[in-house]
Design an enzyme around this catalytic site. Structure first.
Site, short mmCIF file in Angstrom:
data_model
loop_
_atom_site.label_atom_id
_atom_site.label_comp_id
_atom_site.label_asym_id
_atom_site.label_seq_id
_atom_site.Cartn_x
_atom_site.Cartn_y
_atom_site.Cartn_z
N GLY A 1 9.35 16.48 -40.45
CA GLY A 1 9.51 17.68 -39.64
C GLY A 1 10.85 18.33 -39.95
O GLY A 1 11.78 17.65 -40.39
N GLN B 1 18.06 23.70 -38.87
CA GLN B 1 18.50 22.65 -39.80
C GLN B 1 18.74 23.18 -41.21
O GLN B 1 19.32 22.49 -42.04
CB GLN B 1 17.47 21.52 -39.85
CG GLN B 1 17.39 20.72 -38.56
CD GLN B 1 16.40 19.58 -38.69
OE1 GLN B 1 15.21 19.78 -38.50
NE2 GLN B 1 16.88 18.41 -39.06
N CYS C 1 16.93 11.65 -37.97
CA CYS C 1 16.93 13.10 -38.12
C CYS C 1 17.57 13.46 -39.45
O CYS C 1 18.60 12.88 -39.82
CB CYS C 1 17.71 13.73 -36.97
SG CYS C 1 17.85 15.52 -37.09
N LEU C 2 16.99 14.42 -40.15
CA LEU C 2 17.55 14.83 -41.44
C LEU C 2 18.95 15.41 -41.28
O LEU C 2 19.72 15.42 -42.24
CB LEU C 2 16.63 15.86 -42.11
CG LEU C 2 15.26 15.29 -42.57
CD1 LEU C 2 14.31 16.42 -42.93
CD2 LEU C 2 15.43 14.33 -43.72
N HIS D 1 10.88 16.76 -30.82
CA HIS D 1 12.16 16.66 -31.55
C HIS D 1 12.49 18.01 -32.19
O HIS D 1 13.63 18.49 -32.11
CB HIS D 1 12.02 15.55 -32.59
CG HIS D 1 13.22 15.35 -33.48
ND1 HIS D 1 13.99 14.20 -33.48
CD2 HIS D 1 13.80 16.17 -34.42
CE1 HIS D 1 14.96 14.32 -34.38
NE2 HIS D 1 14.87 15.50 -34.96
N GLU D 2 11.48 18.63 -32.85
CA GLU D 2 11.74 19.90 -33.55
C GLU D 2 12.03 21.04 -32.56
O GLU D 2 12.90 21.86 -32.79
CB GLU D 2 10.57 20.28 -34.46
CG GLU D 2 10.25 19.27 -35.56
CD GLU D 2 11.46 18.81 -36.36
OE1 GLU D 2 12.47 19.53 -36.43
OE2 GLU D 2 11.39 17.70 -36.91
N HIS E 1 15.47 20.99 -31.43
CA HIS E 1 16.41 21.61 -32.38
C HIS E 1 16.55 23.11 -32.10
O HIS E 1 17.63 23.68 -32.25
CB HIS E 1 15.93 21.43 -33.82
CG HIS E 1 16.33 20.13 -34.46
ND1 HIS E 1 17.64 19.71 -34.53
CD2 HIS E 1 15.60 19.15 -35.09
CE1 HIS E 1 17.70 18.53 -35.17
NE2 HIS E 1 16.47 18.18 -35.50
NI NI Z 1 15.90 16.42 -36.55
#
Ligand code: NI
Length: 164
Positions: free
Chosen positions: A46, A51, A88-89, A130-131, A134
């Site tokens: 995701g 991000q 998380c990225l 989660h997304e 963000h």
């Molecule tokens: Ni994330």
């Protein structure tokens, strides 16, 4: 298509509330393609527009069931509870158990500007939440009640497919 740079915590764009997308113009469609490519390359399941440094309400997801792009996503119903370990990225080297709803209904616009709904459970439900977090300037460690549960890991030695 191009691979975009993923910004990492504590970049201020990750703490900002993202703006709604007014219209699904070609630039948004291109951004969706680039975000998917960036997510697959990372690899992750995701990715939210903040991000990649764009403070707009757009997310992409693929948990192995095909790509989803959702513009102006909103959780319209949720129930149940589950705790999954999230990476998380934008938080490389961090993993934490996060308690979220186990079932969510999410609505938004697809890449064609058409209204769509998803009923998600399990991993997909967590990834949606989660997304969308963000987009509201919230990262997963903000949702961990006990900081001692935040683990530092070497991602290169871990399976990476569940970073979101
Ligand atoms: Ni994330």
């Amino acid at each position: 298509m191009s691979i975009l740079k993923i910004v990492t915590y504590p970049n201020p764009v990750l703490a900002k509330k993202a703006k709604a997308v007014a219209k699904v113009i070609p630039e948004i469609k291109k951004l969706i393609k680039d975000m998917l490519e960036t997510m697959y390359k990372a690899p992750g399941v995701g990715l939210a527009a903040p991000q990649v440094g764009r403070s707009i309400r757009l997310i992409v997801i693929d948990i192995g069931e095909g790509p989803i792009a959702l513009i102006n996503p909103k959780v319209t119903a949720k129930h149940g509870e589950q705790t999954l370990v999230e990476g998380c990225l934008s938080l490389p080297g961090i993993e934490a158990p996060v308690k979220r709803a186990s079932n969510v209904t999410v609505t938004g616009l697809n890449e064609k500007g058409k209204k769509v709904n998803y009923d998600a459970e399990g991993l997909l439900a967590t990834v949606f939440q989660h997304e969308i977090d963000h987009l509201d300037g919230i990262v997963c460690i903000d949702r961990v009640a006990d900081p001692s549960l935040i683990k530092h890991v070497v991602f290169d030695k871990e399976p990476k497919e569940e970073r979101i």
